[in-house]
Design an enzyme around this catalytic site. Structure first.
Site, PDB file in Angstrom:
ATOM      1  CB  ALA A  72       5.411  21.861  19.058  1.00 14.63           C
ATOM      2  CG  ASN A 148      11.463  16.386  14.301  1.00 13.61           C
ATOM      3  OD1 ASN A 148      12.510  16.366  14.947  1.00 13.61           O
ATOM      4  ND2 ASN A 148      10.720  15.301  14.162  1.00 13.61           N
ATOM      5  CG  HIS A 149       9.921  15.619  18.587  1.00 15.57           C
ATOM      6  ND1 HIS A 149       8.895  14.821  19.014  1.00 15.57           N
ATOM      7  CD2 HIS A 149      10.660  14.848  17.753  1.00 15.57           C
ATOM      8  CE1 HIS A 149       9.000  13.622  18.480  1.00 15.57           C
ATOM      9  NE2 HIS A 149      10.075  13.609  17.710  1.00 15.57           N
ATOM     10  CG  ASP A 150      12.259  21.651  20.205  1.00 14.33           C
ATOM     11  OD1 ASP A 150      12.527  21.551  18.986  1.00 14.33           O
ATOM     12  OD2 ASP A 150      13.128  21.602  21.084  1.00 14.33           O
TER      13      ASP A 150
END
Length: 707
Positions: A72, A148-150
């Site tokens: 993120a 969901n990661h960034d």
């Protein structure tokens, strides 16, 4: 209302100038493992290949379904490389042949505020479609949602930075998750119209609840200009769990708006690029472009898709649009080979010798790795940017610990040949799963119990039900109902979470020790019966002991408080008395009376006095030994030596007596197998016979400190 593929109508009515061509990809994960010298550049290599494909295939735009970055808050290196690649391959003077139109008027969007690209974290005017910016020349626009990661951190994500720089068009971002309003981006090229919806990542359970409670509102395209959804090819880019990973922890396809023609699914890493039909919708799952874990799904060859959409007036379908997805294999991806074996399948072949087991195991596994290396070489594409050293994962299921070898040392044998060789070998202990039948509930008894007026509390209701239920209905499998009822009372009446945890943990520890001591060489069915033995006997005794110890500790702490404060509040005393009533009123008769009556030998029983004596003696011994150590340290070596000698002598005497007592206990106690046989025999006689012999088994309850 799915669109037809081009092959369905043999391209009749398809005009090339009407075709909108889109490169679709997901889960780029820029910056994954970037600190690793060997594999740290893999994600950037493949992203560059994807952008080059967009140029060589002359697409109209690029659609990414989340997780452009692996973190993120990506590193400066990751952000810098991403910006460099986007500037190199997406900016230029190529003419844009499509236009983004206003959903209400159908007119081309001008360089102004666009609700679909709203960035509520900035107070200034928000970013428009980047190719409409007179200050930037864009050849290949990029449309992306976040994954969901960034994901968003403090109202901003890394995608916001790229959007503010004019490099991407960021859509599908939601600030208020109490309800979702999906509004499409309308893209037109000649006679072809696309309604593009974006749903950036939302925690799966939350999105599931929103969908289930009709809190996701979808705006249909063309409603204000006399058109219907069938006049558009409707695409939804989503980044959620597609595979079930727990209750309400994934998004079923049938919960999504059913007028969608195509869903581009991100988040899942295994490549399923070919469209899969669900009722009237199609789903394409490009998968990740870089392996972020060594698992079977990641070992599938990586692809992106070239999606072509065209309006066909000759189509027989209600929908006027047809589409075609052409998979394109990525040639710069590092090969990954995954193999899983069960060691038991090779034992006969190896003929293991006791003094050569490790050598034979290493030889077997090395041969398997060499086979995997040969398979990896077959996946080499010849691309100059493709890494030659593959990623390998050999997963070995085993039963015997003697078959284990040092995985790190084994991996070093392939240094320079296999990337991340320390992760090459993975041992997994084989497990046996016991399938328990769903417990049967006596519905009539349950309803009659609810009607009784004197049952005002949940725990009383639980007690009454389990005391009356017949043996042909399943009870609790391991713990006794008195234990569970006291847990409820501690949580509800006393708000004592710590006490409830202690009661449960005592049962868990005792049950674990009991199974470790008695479950050798038993079949799965016998283990179930063993659980019933524990439930109907030792579980009660353990619970009594736990409760008494808790009372002792509480009285001790109250005595300390009274000595400090000189005056003890009456409420404290009343609470203590109430606690004693709480537990003593619920002490199971079966655990003391029936066990003592049915057991041939009373040596194995522990009553309340014994429990109190054992606990008090343990505390006294601890305090005495502590004081002795303190005096010994001050008094010199002789005192310490005398205290140590005294303690050692006392310990040896106690150990001898304890050993003799345990030896007698083991000789007198029936075997576990015989107890199980007896339990089966009593159960086979029916409910009446079983209920009269509920606690007819012996259990060894040690009074030592270990118990």
């Amino acid at each position: 209302m799915s669109g037809e593929t081009f092959e369905d109508n043999a391209n009749e009515g398809i005009e090339p100038e009407n075709i909108i061509k889109i490169l679709i990809a997901t889960d780029i994960h820029l910056g994954y493992d970037e600190s690793n010298e060997e594999t740290g550049n893999d994600s950037f290599n493949t992203f560059e290949e994807i952008l080059m494909l967009a140029n060589s295939r002359n697409v109209d735009f690029i659609l990414l379904a989340g997780d452009l970055f692996h973190k993120a808050q990506p590193s400066a290196n990751s952000l810098n490389k991403c910006i460099q690649l986007l500037r190199t391959y997406t900016l230029g003077r190529k003419e844009i042949e499509f236009e983004v139109t206003d959903i209400a008027t159908g007119e081309p969007m001008q360089f102004q505020r666009n609700p679909n690209f709203e960035n509520e974290s900035l107070s200034a005017t928000t970013a428009p479609i980047n190719y409409e910016d007179d200050n930037i020349n864009v050849s290949y626009p990029v449309f992306t949602i976040h994954g969901n990661h960034d994901d968003v951190v403090n109202s901003l994500s890394a995608i916001d930075i790229l959007s503010s720089s004019g490099l991407v068009n960021y859509f599908g971002k939601w600030e208020d998750l109490s309800e979702i309003h999906l509004r499409p981006i309308i893209i037109r090229k000649k006679a072809t119209s696309i309604a593009l919806y974006g749903l950036s990542h939302i925690p799966d359970r939350r999105l599931y609840n929103l969908l289930e409670n009709d809190k996701v509102y979808v705006e249909y395209p063309g409603k204000d200009i006399g058109e219907t959804v069938t006049d558009y090819f409707n695409i939804l880019a989503i980044h959620q769990n597609r595979v079930e990973r727990g209750r309400n922890n994934h998004i079923p396809v049938d919960m999504l708006p059913n007028f969608m023609n195509l869903i581009v699914w991100g988040h899942e890493h295994d490549c399923r690029i070919h469209p899969e039909q669900y009722s009237r919708m199609f789903v394409t799952q490009p998968g990740s472009s870089v392996a972020t874990s060594l698992c079977e799904g990641e070992s599938i060859e990586k692809h992106v898709g070239i999606l072509q959409v065209c309006c066909n007036p000759l189509s027989n379908n209600i929908a006027k649009h047809q589409f075609l997805i052409t998979p394109v294999k990525l040639k710069t991806v590092r090969p990954l080979i995954y193999k899983s074996i069960d060691f038991n399948d090779y034992i006969e072949e190896l003929e293991l010798k006791e003094n050569k087991i490790s050598v034979q195991v290493e030889t077997l596994l090395s041969n398997l790795v060499f086979e995997m290396i040969r398979e990896a070489k077959e996946r080499l594409t010849g691309h100059p940017r493709q890494p030659k050293s593959p990623l390998l994962r050999l997963r070995v299921q085993y039963d015997n610990v003697d078959h284990l070898i040092n995985t790190r040392r084994f991996g070093q044998r392939f240094d320079g040949v296999v990337a991340k060789n320390e992760d090459l070998l993975l041992f997994k202990k084989s497990t046996r799963r016991i399938r328990l039948e769903k417990p049967s509930i006596d519905d009539k008894l349950l309803k009659s119990t609810k009607k009784e007026d004197d049952l005002n509390r949940v725990e009383d209701f639980v007690d009454d039900y389990f005391e009356k239920v017949s043996e042909d209905k399943d009870k609790l499998s391991l713990f006794n109902f008195k234990c569970m009822s006291d847990v409820v009372r501690l949580l509800v009446d006393k708000d004592d979470q710590d006490g409830a945890e202690k009661v449960l943990q005592a049962q868990v520890n005792a049950a674990t020790d009991y199974f470790l001591e008695t479950s050798d060489n038993l079949e799965p069915e016998q283990l179930i019966e063993l659980a019933y033995l524990y439930r109907d006997g030792k579980s009660f005794v353990v619970h009594e002991k736990t409760v008494e110890n808790m009372m002792i500790r509480k009285k001790s702490s109250q005595s300390i408080t009274q000595s400090k404060d000189f005056i003890q509040p009456s409420s404290t005393y009343n609470e203590s008395s109430e606690d004693e009533k709480l537990f003593k009123s619920k002490t199971p008769v079966q655990s003391k009376k029936k066990l003592s009556e049915s057991s041939p030998s009373s040596d194995f029983e522990m009553d309340d006095d014994q429990i109190n004596d054992s606990s008090m003696k343990r505390q006294q011994n601890q305090s005495v030994s502590t004081s002795k150590r303190g005096r010994g340290s001050r008094g010199g070596k002789s005192a310490a030596s005398m205290a140590s000698t005294s303690r050692n002598t006392s310990t040896r005497n106690k150990s001898t007596a304890s050993t003799a007592k345990k030896g007698k206990a083991k000789n007198d106690q029936p075997s576990i197998a015989s107890q199980i046989s007896q339990l089966r025999a009593t159960r086979s006689k029916g409910p009446a016979a079983t209920s009269t012999q509920k606690h007819s088994f012996q259990f060894v309850v040690s009074s030592s400190d270990d118990e």
